[in-house]
Design an enzyme around this catalytic site. Structure first.
Site, PDB file in Angstrom:
ATOM      1  N   PHE A 144     -53.966  33.942 -14.695  1.00 60.33           N
ATOM      2  CA  PHE A 144     -52.765  34.053 -15.623  1.00 60.33           C
ATOM      3  C   PHE A 144     -52.128  35.521 -14.919  1.00 60.33           C
ATOM      4  O   PHE A 144     -52.690  36.510 -14.939  1.00 60.33           O
ATOM      5  CB  PHE A 144     -52.714  34.282 -16.916  1.00 60.33           C
ATOM      6  CG  PHE A 144     -51.418  34.556 -17.558  1.00 60.33           C
ATOM      7  CD1 PHE A 144     -50.546  33.441 -17.987  1.00 60.33           C
ATOM      8  CD2 PHE A 144     -51.068  35.824 -18.084  1.00 60.33           C
ATOM      9  CE1 PHE A 144     -49.303  33.829 -18.351  1.00 60.33           C
ATOM     10  CE2 PHE A 144     -49.745  36.005 -18.641  1.00 60.33           C
ATOM     11  CZ  PHE A 144     -49.070  34.857 -18.757  1.00 60.33           C
ATOM     12  N   VAL A 145     -50.624  35.238 -14.483  1.00 64.66           N
ATOM     13  CA  VAL A 145     -49.991  36.343 -14.019  1.00 64.66           C
ATOM     14  C   VAL A 145     -48.860  36.437 -14.978  1.00 64.66           C
ATOM     15  O   VAL A 145     -48.103  35.297 -15.119  1.00 64.66           O
ATOM     16  CB  VAL A 145     -49.629  36.306 -12.426  1.00 64.66           C
ATOM     17  CG1 VAL A 145     -48.641  37.467 -12.017  1.00 64.66           C
ATOM     18  CG2 VAL A 145     -50.742  36.663 -11.623  1.00 64.66           C
ATOM     19  N   GLY A 184     -47.981  37.377  -4.869  1.00 67.51           N
ATOM     20  CA  GLY A 184     -49.174  37.184  -4.268  1.00 67.51           C
ATOM     21  C   GLY A 184     -50.180  37.919  -5.174  1.00 67.51           C
ATOM     22  O   GLY A 184     -51.469  37.926  -4.621  1.00 67.51           O
ATOM     23  N   GLY A 195     -51.622  36.366  -7.769  1.00 71.71           N
ATOM     24  CA  GLY A 195     -52.719  35.332  -8.200  1.00 71.71           C
ATOM     25  C   GLY A 195     -53.539  34.962  -6.917  1.00 71.71           C
ATOM     26  O   GLY A 195     -54.777  34.816  -7.167  1.00 71.71           O
ATOM     27  N   ASN A 197     -47.830  21.032 -14.096  1.00 69.71           N
ATOM     28  CA  ASN A 197     -47.784  22.497 -13.640  1.00 69.71           C
ATOM     29  C   ASN A 197     -47.526  22.390 -12.133  1.00 69.71           C
ATOM     30  O   ASN A 197     -48.383  23.013 -11.416  1.00 69.71           O
ATOM     31  CB  ASN A 197     -48.952  23.323 -14.086  1.00 69.71           C
ATOM     32  CG  ASN A 197     -48.655  24.570 -13.768  1.00 69.71           C
ATOM     33  OD1 ASN A 197     -47.577  25.065 -13.339  1.00 69.71           O
ATOM     34  ND2 ASN A 197     -49.298  25.496 -14.499  1.00 69.71           N
ATOM     35  N   TYR A 234     -51.619  25.999  -5.475  1.00 74.44           N
ATOM     36  CA  TYR A 234     -53.047  25.910  -4.980  1.00 74.44           C
ATOM     37  C   TYR A 234     -53.374  24.859  -3.727  1.00 74.44           C
ATOM     38  O   TYR A 234     -54.136  25.264  -2.847  1.00 74.44           O
ATOM     39  CB  TYR A 234     -53.934  25.036  -6.119  1.00 74.44           C
ATOM     40  CG  TYR A 234     -53.856  25.646  -7.363  1.00 74.44           C
ATOM     41  CD1 TYR A 234     -53.971  27.411  -7.363  1.00 74.44           C
ATOM     42  CD2 TYR A 234     -53.690  25.137  -8.714  1.00 74.44           C
ATOM     43  CE1 TYR A 234     -54.058  28.132  -8.544  1.00 74.44           C
ATOM     44  CE2 TYR A 234     -53.839  26.119  -9.905  1.00 74.44           C
ATOM     45  CZ  TYR A 234     -54.079  27.465  -9.903  1.00 74.44           C
ATOM     46  OH  TYR A 234     -54.172  28.123 -11.075  1.00 74.44           O
TER      47      TYR A 234
END
Length: 175
Positions: A102-103, A111, A113, A140, A147
Site C-alpha cells: 500500500f502506498v 516509484g 511501490g 484494480n 504489476y
C-alpha cells in the site's frame, strides 16, 4: 546488499527523499492504520478485525509471522509492504507471499511501490527463494497494469480458496 539493509535503521533509495526501513514494535499502530487504509481502498473495511495488540503480537512478538517494511518521504510514512514465507513443492524451494502493498494515494506514481517490491525481491533472492507471489483484486486496473509493467504474470488458472470463521472451526473439529 539487503542483508545489511535489514539491520540498518533506514535505507535511502534513488527516489528523492524516499527511504525504506524495517518496521519495529512501535510501528504496530502505523501498520494497522495502513491496513485500514488499504482495506478502505479495496472496499473491504468490513473485513478488518485486527487490533493494534494483534499486530504487535503477531508481527513483533516472540514468533513473528510476517515481515514489514515502511516507506517514508522525508521520514513521514507513505506506504508499506508485508510478506511472509511460503514453499513451492514443484520448485523444492522457499518462496515469499506478499499479503499487503500500500502506498498513500497522493504518493502513487512516484516509484515507491516498485521500491518496496524490489526490497522484497532482493530479500527473496538472498534467501534462495524460487518465487514471489501475491493476489490482486480483479477490478484494480491500476495495480494490474503496474504489476504487468514489472513482469508479473497473472495466474488466472489458479483460484484462491479460503476457510475462515465457522467453516474453519467445523473442519478443525473433525480432527
Amino acid at each position: 546488499g539487503i542483508s545489511n539493509a535489514m539491520t540498518s535503521p533506514r535505507i535511502h533509495t534513488t527516489l528523492p527523499g524516499i527511504s525504506l526501513r524495517q518496521a519495529t514494535r512501535p510501528d504496530a499502530a502505523l501498520v494497522l492504520d495502513f491496513i485500514h487504509q488499504l482495506a478502505a481502498y479495496e472496499k473491504l473495511s468490513h473485513e478488518v478485525s485486527a487490533t493494534a495488540a494483534d499486530i504487535e503480537d503477531t508481527l513483533f512478538g516472540a514468533r513473528p509471522f510476517a515481515e514489514v517494511v515502511i516507506a517514508e518521504l522525508d521520514a513521514a510514512p507513505v506506504g508499506f509492504i508485508l510478506w511472509f514465507p511460503n514453499y513451492s513443492t514443484f520448485l523444492g524451494k522457499p518462496g515469499v507471499h506478499i499479503e499487503d502493498l500500500f502506498v498513500l494515494p497522493q504518493m502513487r506514481g512516484r516509484g515507491i511501490g516498485r521500491c518496496l517490491l524490489a526490497w522484497v525481491a532482493r530479500v527473496a533472492q538472498e534467501r534462495g527463494c524460487g518465487r514471489v507471489e501475491w493476489s490482486v483484486l480483479d477490478w484494480n486496473e491500476p495495480a494490474l497494469r503496474f504489476y504487468a509493467s514489472i513482469g508479473a504474470e497473472a495466474r488466472k488458472e489458479w483460484v484462491l480458496q479460503r476457510l475462515t470463521g465457522a467453516a474453519l472451526a467445523r473442519l478443525a473439529a473433525e480432527f
